[in-house]
Design a protein around this motif. Structure first.
Motif, PDB file in Angstrom:
ATOM      1  N   ALA A   1      20.577  -3.214   4.273  1.00 38.81           N
ATOM      2  CA  ALA A   1      20.777  -1.965   4.778  1.00 38.81           C
ATOM      3  C   ALA A   1      19.151  -1.331   4.817  1.00 38.81           C
ATOM      4  O   ALA A   1      18.762  -0.601   4.157  1.00 38.81           O
ATOM      5  CB  ALA A   1      21.649  -1.058   3.811  1.00 38.81           C
ATOM      6  N   PHE A   2      18.589  -1.564   5.981  1.00 44.68           N
ATOM      7  CA  PHE A   2      17.023  -1.261   6.388  1.00 44.68           C
ATOM      8  C   PHE A   2      16.945  -1.031   7.754  1.00 44.68           C
ATOM      9  O   PHE A   2      17.830  -1.690   8.628  1.00 44.68           O
ATOM     10  CB  PHE A   2      16.149  -2.038   5.660  1.00 44.68           C
ATOM     11  CG  PHE A   2      15.999  -3.351   6.263  1.00 44.68           C
ATOM     12  CD1 PHE A   2      15.405  -3.451   7.289  1.00 44.68           C
ATOM     13  CD2 PHE A   2      16.694  -4.382   5.483  1.00 44.68           C
ATOM     14  CE1 PHE A   2      15.142  -4.888   7.818  1.00 44.68           C
ATOM     15  CE2 PHE A   2      16.824  -5.652   6.093  1.00 44.68           C
ATOM     16  CZ  PHE A   2      16.065  -5.944   7.283  1.00 44.68           C
TER      17      PHE A   2
ATOM     18  N   VAL B   1       0.811  -0.963   0.014  1.00 43.16           N
ATOM     19  CA  VAL B   1       0.097   0.125  -0.189  1.00 43.16           C
ATOM     20  C   VAL B   1       0.955   1.133   0.008  1.00 43.16           C
ATOM     21  O   VAL B   1       1.559   1.472   1.102  1.00 43.16           O
ATOM     22  CB  VAL B   1      -0.850   0.040   1.208  1.00 43.16           C
ATOM     23  CG1 VAL B   1      -1.975   1.126   1.137  1.00 43.16           C
ATOM     24  CG2 VAL B   1      -1.925  -1.273   1.124  1.00 43.16           C
ATOM     25  N   PRO B   2       1.177   1.923  -1.279  1.00 43.23           N
ATOM     26  CA  PRO B   2       2.092   3.055  -1.284  1.00 43.23           C
ATOM     27  C   PRO B   2       1.775   3.899  -0.003  1.00 43.23           C
ATOM     28  O   PRO B   2       0.514   4.593   0.121  1.00 43.23           O
ATOM     29  CB  PRO B   2       1.578   3.670  -2.814  1.00 43.23           C
ATOM     30  CG  PRO B   2       1.053   2.384  -3.305  1.00 43.23           C
ATOM     31  CD  PRO B   2       0.347   1.893  -2.496  1.00 43.23           C
ATOM     32  N   GLY B   3       2.945   4.507   0.375  1.00 41.13           N
ATOM     33  CA  GLY B   3       2.706   5.347   1.632  1.00 41.13           C
ATOM     34  C   GLY B   3       2.424   4.960   2.941  1.00 41.13           C
ATOM     35  O   GLY B   3       1.998   5.548   3.867  1.00 41.13           O
TER      36      GLY B   3
ATOM     37  N   ARG C   1       7.117   3.085   4.228  1.00 42.20           N
ATOM     38  CA  ARG C   1       6.438   3.826   3.288  1.00 42.20           C
ATOM     39  C   ARG C   1       6.847   4.030   1.960  1.00 42.20           C
ATOM     40  O   ARG C   1       6.070   4.290   1.033  1.00 42.20           O
ATOM     41  CB  ARG C   1       5.945   5.051   3.962  1.00 42.20           C
ATOM     42  CG  ARG C   1       5.210   4.921   5.376  1.00 42.20           C
ATOM     43  CD  ARG C   1       5.073   6.313   6.195  1.00 42.20           C
ATOM     44  NE  ARG C   1       5.034   6.316   7.523  1.00 42.20           N
ATOM     45  CZ  ARG C   1       3.612   5.686   7.978  1.00 42.20           C
ATOM     46  NH1 ARG C   1       2.592   5.639   7.032  1.00 42.20           N
ATOM     47  NH2 ARG C   1       3.296   5.607   9.210  1.00 42.20           N
ATOM     48  N   LYS C   2       7.904   3.941   1.620  1.00 41.80           N
ATOM     49  CA  LYS C   2       8.447   4.265   0.424  1.00 41.80           C
ATOM     50  C   LYS C   2       8.502   3.435  -0.685  1.00 41.80           C
ATOM     51  O   LYS C   2       8.463   3.664  -1.896  1.00 41.80           O
ATOM     52  CB  LYS C   2      10.082   4.703   0.782  1.00 41.80           C
ATOM     53  CG  LYS C   2      10.145   5.954   1.508  1.00 41.80           C
ATOM     54  CD  LYS C   2      11.387   6.350   1.738  1.00 41.80           C
ATOM     55  CE  LYS C   2      11.730   7.490   2.775  1.00 41.80           C
ATOM     56  NZ  LYS C   2      13.271   8.093   2.923  1.00 41.80           N
TER      57      LYS C   2
END
Length: 394
Positions: free
Chosen positions: A112-113, A83-85, A168-169
């Motif tokens: 790397a997160f 779900v974008p965002g 969110r990205k």
């Protein structure tokens, strides 16, 4: 650099690394990177922390609890989406034989997160109840710190788990989810990227072997295999060696991919350390697996100590093969709650201790001819005694 006068007390330690503690007074924790094992004792008994004056700093070397005999259950993944965002989502079906569990492990190819996850449980895929929110998952390997993709929650018997990654990205990829019964706290686990030697095919034995490079003496308790082969079910052995010649199997397990979301690619074993590692896959009459890649996982060792701006910068020194383990009362004076709140800090790159002086070799090692001369004199003497004894007997 630390004052050379102070470092005279640590002249037998070959390497040092800066510990970035910042400017606040606090309890800090630093994860030991795999590269430390290349020059330190495998037990890490030679690690020391020194302050700006070259004085020894009390610390605690934290090691994980012994491996348990818990059994992991792999889930079938459905309803994957983004779900974008908002979040990425996946539903894990644990099947009818799941038992009771309290820890969830996420397999992801992303590196790397740092994000968080919410976990919900359901018995019918219709009514959901929240069992964990804001659980941190992260991968800080690039900064010399640890990774963690495990989430603990109150024990559950629900068949379905809905996991939402609050990134969110962009979509957060999830390759697999597995669960196990556990204590109230998830054990930290670091993911190590490995290099594989070219596969070696043993036609009579119907096996394929991969030499695993990049582990060394790092403590490891599981491997994860990836392959571009769409469907397979093979038996695999994990073997270790100290000399690269004599090998011992430390784990034998079935690895498989039998359909979408039906991956069983982890091989778990009791924590092990060895110089050489390899994975042996039993192919039978099937073609060897294609596009094989392997990741290793293990609970990192951590050093905890109390930092102060007046004593910074701090340095970790190591590389003394004869150093005994240090003895501090730090663990007895700092409770679990304090250590759990410790701030993660990073290690700098390794540099040579400017005050390093190699340990003096024994005089006999530096003058081996003396031993040979003594041995020769002894042989001549014994021979003379033997000759005289035989003469008397005649």
């Amino acid at each position: 650099m630390i004052a050379s006068v102070a470092l005279v007390f640590f002249a037998q330690w070959k390497y040092e690394r800066l510990i970035d503690t910042g400017s606040r007074t606090k309890t800090v924790s630093v994860a030991m990177p795999p590269s430390i094992y290349a020059n330190a004792q495998s037990s890490l008994d030679d690690l020391r922390v020194v302050d700006r004056h070259g004085l020894l700093v009390p610390f605690m070397l934290r090691t994980p609890e012994p491996a348990s005999s818990e059994t992991w259950v792999n889930a079938t993944l459905t309803d994957e989406g983004f779900v974008p965002g908002n979040y990425s989502q996946v539903v894990a079906d644990l099947g009818p034989d799941r038992g009771t569990y309290g820890i969830l492990d996420i397999a992801t190819p992303r590196a790397a997160f740092a994000t968080t996850a919410d976990v919900e449980a359901s018995d019918d895929r219709a009514t959901w109840r929240v069992i964990r929110t804001g659980a941190p998952i992260y991968d800080y390997r690039r900064d010399g710190l640890a990774t963690n993709t495990r989430i603990a929650f109150p024990s559950s018997t629900a068949r379905y788990m809905r996991v939402r990654i609050l990134d969110r990205k962009s979509p957060f990829p999830i390759d697999g989810i597995r669960v196990a019964n556990s204590a109230n706290k998830a054990v930290e686990s670091t993911r190590y990227a490995l290099a594989l030697s070219l596969p070696s095919h043993d036609t009579p034995a119907q096996t394929t072997s991969y030499g695993i490079e990049g582990i060394g003496e790092v403590p490891i308790d599981r491997l994860r295999l990836a392959s571009t082969t769409s469907r397979f079910a093979r038996s695999a052995d994990v073997e270790t060696s100290d000399d690269g010649v004599s090998w011992s199997a430390i784990a034998s397990q079935q690895i498989s991919r039998t359909g979408p979301g039906r991956d069983s690619l982890f091989i778990d074993f009791g924590e092990a350390q060895a110089r050489h590692w390899r994975l042996v896959i039993h192919d039978g009459d099937d073609a060897p697996l294609a596009g094989v890649d392997i990741e290793a996982f293990g609970a990192p060792r951590r050093i905890d100590f109390d930092a102060s701006p007046s004593a910074a910068p701090y340095r970790l020194i190591y590389g003394n093969p004869s150093a005994p383990a240090p003895s501090f009362d730090y663990a007895a004076t700092h409770g679990v709650a304090v250590l759990d709140r410790a701030t993660d800090v990073a290690l700098g790159k390794p540099i040579r201790n400017p005050a390093f002086v190699p340990a003096a070799r024994p005089w006999t090692d530096r003058n081996p001819w003396v031993l040979w001369l003594a041995l020769g004199i002894a042989i001549v003497g014994i021979g003379g005694i033997a000759v005289r004894t035989m003469a008397r007997s005649r």
